[in-house]
Design a protein around this motif. Structure first.
Motif, PDB file in Angstrom:
ATOM      1  N   LEU A   1     -19.257  34.722  57.136  1.00 43.69           N
ATOM      2  CA  LEU A   1     -18.457  36.109  57.406  1.00 43.69           C
ATOM      3  C   LEU A   1     -17.792  36.073  58.768  1.00 43.69           C
ATOM      4  O   LEU A   1     -16.376  35.851  59.013  1.00 43.69           O
ATOM      5  CB  LEU A   1     -19.291  36.749  57.110  1.00 43.69           C
ATOM      6  CG  LEU A   1     -19.204  37.535  55.614  1.00 43.69           C
ATOM      7  CD1 LEU A   1     -20.428  38.887  55.969  1.00 43.69           C
ATOM      8  CD2 LEU A   1     -17.781  37.525  54.727  1.00 43.69           C
ATOM      9  N   SER A   2     -18.487  35.142  59.299  1.00 44.26           N
ATOM     10  CA  SER A   2     -17.711  35.176  61.230  1.00 44.26           C
ATOM     11  C   SER A   2     -16.907  34.031  60.982  1.00 44.26           C
ATOM     12  O   SER A   2     -16.162  33.773  61.574  1.00 44.26           O
ATOM     13  CB  SER A   2     -18.514  34.366  62.049  1.00 44.26           C
ATOM     14  OG  SER A   2     -20.066  35.174  62.606  1.00 44.26           O
ATOM     15  N   VAL A   3     -17.328  33.082  59.801  1.00 43.28           N
ATOM     16  CA  VAL A   3     -15.917  31.465  60.061  1.00 43.28           C
ATOM     17  C   VAL A   3     -14.707  31.962  59.652  1.00 43.28           C
ATOM     18  O   VAL A   3     -13.872  31.869  59.793  1.00 43.28           O
ATOM     19  CB  VAL A   3     -16.318  30.291  59.636  1.00 43.28           C
ATOM     20  CG1 VAL A   3     -15.819  29.683  58.814  1.00 43.28           C
ATOM     21  CG2 VAL A   3     -17.678  30.273  60.330  1.00 43.28           C
TER      22      VAL A   3
ATOM     23  N   PRO B   1      -6.478  32.276  59.560  1.00 41.99           N
ATOM     24  CA  PRO B   1      -6.033  32.200  59.005  1.00 41.99           C
ATOM     25  C   PRO B   1      -6.022  32.844  57.559  1.00 41.99           C
ATOM     26  O   PRO B   1      -6.718  32.886  56.971  1.00 41.99           O
ATOM     27  CB  PRO B   1      -5.267  31.466  58.924  1.00 41.99           C
ATOM     28  CG  PRO B   1      -5.604  30.327  59.195  1.00 41.99           C
ATOM     29  CD  PRO B   1      -6.741  30.469  59.901  1.00 41.99           C
ATOM     30  N   LYS B   2      -5.801  34.177  57.603  1.00 45.20           N
ATOM     31  CA  LYS B   2      -5.782  34.928  56.442  1.00 45.20           C
ATOM     32  C   LYS B   2      -4.872  34.025  55.084  1.00 45.20           C
ATOM     33  O   LYS B   2      -3.697  33.539  55.372  1.00 45.20           O
ATOM     34  CB  LYS B   2      -5.233  35.936  56.650  1.00 45.20           C
ATOM     35  CG  LYS B   2      -4.848  36.938  54.572  1.00 45.20           C
ATOM     36  CD  LYS B   2      -4.547  38.610  55.295  1.00 45.20           C
ATOM     37  CE  LYS B   2      -5.193  39.225  53.177  1.00 45.20           C
ATOM     38  NZ  LYS B   2      -5.671  40.069  53.753  1.00 45.20           N
ATOM     39  N   ILE B   3      -5.465  33.875  53.896  1.00 48.20           N
ATOM     40  CA  ILE B   3      -4.557  32.965  52.981  1.00 48.20           C
ATOM     41  C   ILE B   3      -3.996  33.823  51.666  1.00 48.20           C
ATOM     42  O   ILE B   3      -4.217  35.119  51.299  1.00 48.20           O
ATOM     43  CB  ILE B   3      -5.540  32.066  51.987  1.00 48.20           C
ATOM     44  CG1 ILE B   3      -6.312  30.946  53.036  1.00 48.20           C
ATOM     45  CG2 ILE B   3      -5.130  31.314  51.179  1.00 48.20           C
ATOM     46  CD1 ILE B   3      -7.744  30.504  52.549  1.00 48.20           C
TER      47      ILE B   3
END
Length: 71
Positions: free
Chosen positions: A38-40, A45-47
């Motif tokens: 979750l941290s990574v 960036p959002k996909i």
């Protein structure tokens, strides 16, 4: 008389080899992996899947004020 204490062990060895301790250690390991994932995922960036998959909702003609512009 000198008192000799074992060093390097926080818990006794019999406790470390018990069944409930193995279950607890497995839970902690899975929880750590989930937290790291979750941290990574928050860093990356959002996909947007629509960038790769073009559905039927795309316009065939431009509605721009510049009709000769590329879509």
């Amino acid at each position: 008389m000198r008192l000799v204490l074992p060093t390097g062990l926080v818990l006794p060895e019999s406790l470390l080899h018990s069944g409930w301790f193995a279950v607890w250690a497995t839970f902690v390991a899975i929880n750590t992996l989930m937290y790291a994932a979750l941290s990574v995922s928050k860093i990356l960036p959002k996909i947007y899947p629509s960038d790769w998959v073009h559905g039927r909702n795309r316009r065939t003609e431009t509605r721009s004020i510049y009709p000769d512009a590329d879509i």
